[in-house]
Design a protein around this motif. Structure first.
Motif, mmCIF file in Angstrom:
data_model
loop_
_atom_site.group_PDB
_atom_site.id
_atom_site.type_symbol
_atom_site.label_atom_id
_atom_site.label_comp_id
_atom_site.label_asym_id
_atom_site.label_seq_id
_atom_site.Cartn_x
_atom_site.Cartn_y
_atom_site.Cartn_z
ATOM 1 N N LEU A 154 -19.628 -7.297 -29.269
ATOM 2 C CA LEU A 154 -19.719 -7.751 -27.877
ATOM 3 C C LEU A 154 -19.084 -9.128 -27.718
ATOM 4 N N ARG A 155 -19.386 -10.046 -28.630
ATOM 5 C CA ARG A 155 -18.790 -11.384 -28.536
ATOM 6 C C ARG A 155 -17.275 -11.321 -28.676
ATOM 7 N N GLU A 156 -16.792 -10.476 -29.572
ATOM 8 C CA GLU A 156 -15.350 -10.371 -29.778
ATOM 9 C C GLU A 156 -14.642 -9.828 -28.541
ATOM 10 N N LEU A 157 -15.193 -8.788 -27.954
ATOM 11 C CA LEU A 157 -14.564 -8.203 -26.762
ATOM 12 C C LEU A 157 -14.720 -9.108 -25.552
ATOM 13 N N ASP A 158 -15.821 -9.836 -25.481
ATOM 14 C CA ASP A 158 -16.024 -10.751 -24.359
ATOM 15 C C ASP A 158 -14.991 -11.878 -24.373
ATOM 16 N N GLU A 159 -14.535 -12.252 -25.543
ATOM 17 C CA GLU A 159 -13.521 -13.302 -25.658
ATOM 18 C C GLU A 159 -12.097 -12.760 -25.580
ATOM 19 N N HIS A 160 -11.951 -11.444 -25.581
ATOM 20 C CA HIS A 160 -10.610 -10.839 -25.517
ATOM 21 C C HIS A 160 -10.022 -11.059 -24.117
ATOM 22 N N PRO A 161 -8.833 -11.628 -23.998
ATOM 23 C CA PRO A 161 -8.299 -11.950 -22.659
ATOM 24 C C PRO A 161 -7.898 -10.734 -21.834
ATOM 25 N N ASP A 162 -7.651 -9.579 -22.486
ATOM 26 C CA ASP A 162 -7.173 -8.407 -21.746
ATOM 27 C C ASP A 162 -8.276 -7.423 -21.383
ATOM 28 N N VAL A 163 -9.476 -7.618 -21.891
ATOM 29 C CA VAL A 163 -10.576 -6.687 -21.634
ATOM 30 C C VAL A 163 -11.239 -7.040 -20.303
ATOM 31 N N ASP A 164 -11.284 -6.071 -19.382
ATOM 32 C CA ASP A 164 -11.857 -6.291 -18.045
ATOM 33 C C ASP A 164 -13.291 -5.796 -17.928
ATOM 34 N N LEU A 173 -9.869 -1.145 -10.911
ATOM 35 C CA LEU A 173 -9.048 -0.439 -11.884
ATOM 36 C C LEU A 173 -8.848 -1.356 -13.084
ATOM 37 N N PRO A 174 -9.683 -1.232 -14.130
ATOM 38 C CA PRO A 174 -9.545 -2.115 -15.295
ATOM 39 C C PRO A 174 -8.257 -1.829 -16.067
ATOM 40 N N HIS A 175 -7.594 -2.897 -16.506
ATOM 41 C CA HIS A 175 -6.372 -2.734 -17.288
ATOM 42 C C HIS A 175 -6.690 -2.291 -18.719
ATOM 43 N N ARG A 176 -7.747 -2.832 -19.286
ATOM 44 C CA ARG A 176 -8.140 -2.467 -20.646
ATOM 45 C C ARG A 176 -9.661 -2.470 -20.714
ATOM 46 N N ILE A 177 -10.211 -1.422 -21.349
ATOM 47 C CA ILE A 177 -11.660 -1.240 -21.433
ATOM 48 C C ILE A 177 -12.095 -1.470 -22.871
ATOM 49 N N GLY A 178 -13.075 -2.331 -23.049
ATOM 50 C CA GLY A 178 -13.673 -2.523 -24.366
ATOM 51 C C GLY A 178 -14.765 -1.492 -24.585
ATOM 52 N N LEU A 179 -14.717 -0.799 -25.731
ATOM 53 C CA LEU A 179 -15.683 0.264 -26.021
ATOM 54 C C LEU A 179 -16.364 -0.042 -27.347
ATOM 55 N N ILE A 180 -17.693 -0.176 -27.312
ATOM 56 C CA ILE A 180 -18.508 -0.374 -28.506
ATOM 57 C C ILE A 180 -19.294 0.905 -28.719
ATOM 58 N N THR A 181 -19.062 1.578 -29.845
ATOM 59 C CA THR A 181 -19.679 2.882 -30.079
ATOM 60 C C THR A 181 -19.740 3.150 -31.568
#
Length: 426
Positions: A193-203, A142-150
């Motif tokens: 992708l690099r930005e979201l990969d470094e985001h601490p809340d994105v699972d 159950l991810p807490h926050r989802i990174g979406l690139i679109t």
């Protein structure tokens, strides 16, 4: 005049024509080179056509001059948007200082060529191990926050958001809207992708795009983007195009979704199904607890029904009876042993009495002892006038020896000669 540009100074400069000549000489030595690009402008003028070629993955473009006879050799007319490979050589115009590109061959890149190029890259990356299953990261339950690139305001974005919210209303997104086709797609998707990969809340990160032609989906088979996804520390889900579309990104991603809608269904659980599972789990747990309670209750009832639990004092009573019975048996055994010992003592006493000198005395015999207590067994032990003691059955008699008669040697049982009357020992 200085021979090289490094030798020029403010006091000894080159004339402009010298620099132009040297540039012309240097550029003319450059060989032809095959390059690939996309035609974004096409302007026909008599026997010369001027093209603007742009790099397929970066904002880099060149003006190219093509002779009419070169274009006439093409099987189909060249149009804007076409992807081509061309053999170019730089040409420097000395009078104006302009640099142009001359081509002597140009070839359109067909779908077959693109597919073959993609497959070669796919095999090369696969040989490096980028698609190995052990490199795949597991998605969180159950991810807490989802990174979406679109894409910007795209249908793929709407599909992911809507279906994810329907399955899990509390889901949260970190959205990055980027170009998903064209020359800037690779750079923008990689940066997001690099930005979201470094985001601490994105699972987990989802890269989503709707369907399109092979040319539209080419950025998602770009080697730089594929390697960026392979190196991401956050799980990446690929949701590109439709089921039939298969860019290289699908192979390197940690999870491949057939469509953006499928991605939404696979990254978050269905709240209704989860609630049903919770209800079912509670029912199973309730049955298990009830079964355990019933089983333990029956076990306690069985234990309580045993005699030792129903009447705990029964064990003590039984042991008390055993003790009393053993005491009685011990007492009887002792009494019998005492009686037997008493009878034995009486028997031994009778035996001793029968052998005792007293018993002999009781039968009328007497024992004669000298003054020192020695028993007289022969008349030779005494002399006249010796004091003696005569022990009879009851008491003693003090006496004195008046005469001694020597013992005779006649056999035992032979009658002795009677003494004459008036003999002192009669």
């Amino acid at each position: 005049m200085p021979a090289t540009a490094a030798e020029t100074t403010a006091e000894s400069p080159w004339p402009l024509r010298v620099l132009s000549q040297k540039l012309k000489t240097y550029i003319d030595r450059a060989p032809f080179a095959w390059v690939e690009g996309q035609v974004i402008e096409l302007n026909r003028r008599a026997n010369v056509t001027y093209l603007t070629l742009r790099d397929t993955d970066a904002e880099v473009s060149f003006s190219v001059a093509v002779l009419g006879r070169v274009l006439d050799q093409l099987p189909v007319p060249l149009e804007r948007g076409a992807r081509v490979v061309t053999q170019l050589k730089a040409d420097f115009w000395m009078k104006t200082g302009r640099l142009s590109m001359q081509t002597r061959d140009i070839r359109p890149v067909g779908l077959g060529d693109l597919l073959a190029r993609i497959e070669r890259l796919r095999h090369a990356l696969g040989a490096e191990g980028l698609f190995a299953p052990d490199r795949k990261l597991s998605l969180p339950r159950l991810p807490h926050r989802i990174g979406l690139i679109t894409g910007r305001d795209s249908d793929a974005k709407k599909d992911v958001l809507r279906n994810a919210a329907l399955r899990w209303p509390a889901v949260q997104f970190e959205i990055r809207e980027v170009a998903v086709q064209g020359v800037t797609a690779v750079a923008q998707v990689s940066a997001a992708l690099r930005e979201l990969d470094e985001h601490p809340d994105v699972d987990v990160i989802v890269i989503a795009r709707g369907g399109g032609s092979l040319e539209d989906l080419l950025p998602f088979s770009n080697e730089d983007l594929v390697r960026a996804v392979s190196g991401a520390r956050t799980p990446v889900v690929s949701a590109i195009g439709h089921e039939a579309d298969r860019p290289i990104l699908d192979d390197v991603a940690d999870l491949r979704a057939s469509t953006p809608t499928d991605a939404a269904k696979r990254i978050v659980p269905d709240v209704t199904e989860e609630l049903q599972r919770i209800v079912h789990a509670r029912q199973v747990l309730d049955r298990a607890v009830r079964s355990l309670l019933h089983r333990e209750t029956d076990r306690l009832a069985t234990l309580r029904s045993r005699p030792v639990m129903a009447r705990p004092e029964g064990m003590i009573t039984a042991r008390a009876e055993d003790v009393e019975r053993l005491r009685h048996r011990t007492r009887r055994a002792t009494e019998i042993a005492v009686h037997r010992a008493t009878d034995r003592i009486a028997h031994l006493r009778a035996q001793m009495r029968s052998l005792s000198p007293q018993n002999t005395l009781d039968r009328g015999y007497a024992v004669v002892q000298l003054a020192d207590g020695t028993v007289v067994r022969s008349s030779a032990q005494t002399r006249p006038e010796d004091p003696v003691r005569i022990r009879v059955a009851a008491g003693e008699i003090a006496a004195r020896v008046f005469a001694v008669k020597e013992p005779d040697d006649r056999p035992v049982g032979e009658p002795s000669t009677p003494s004459s009357p008036g003999d002192p020992d009669e």
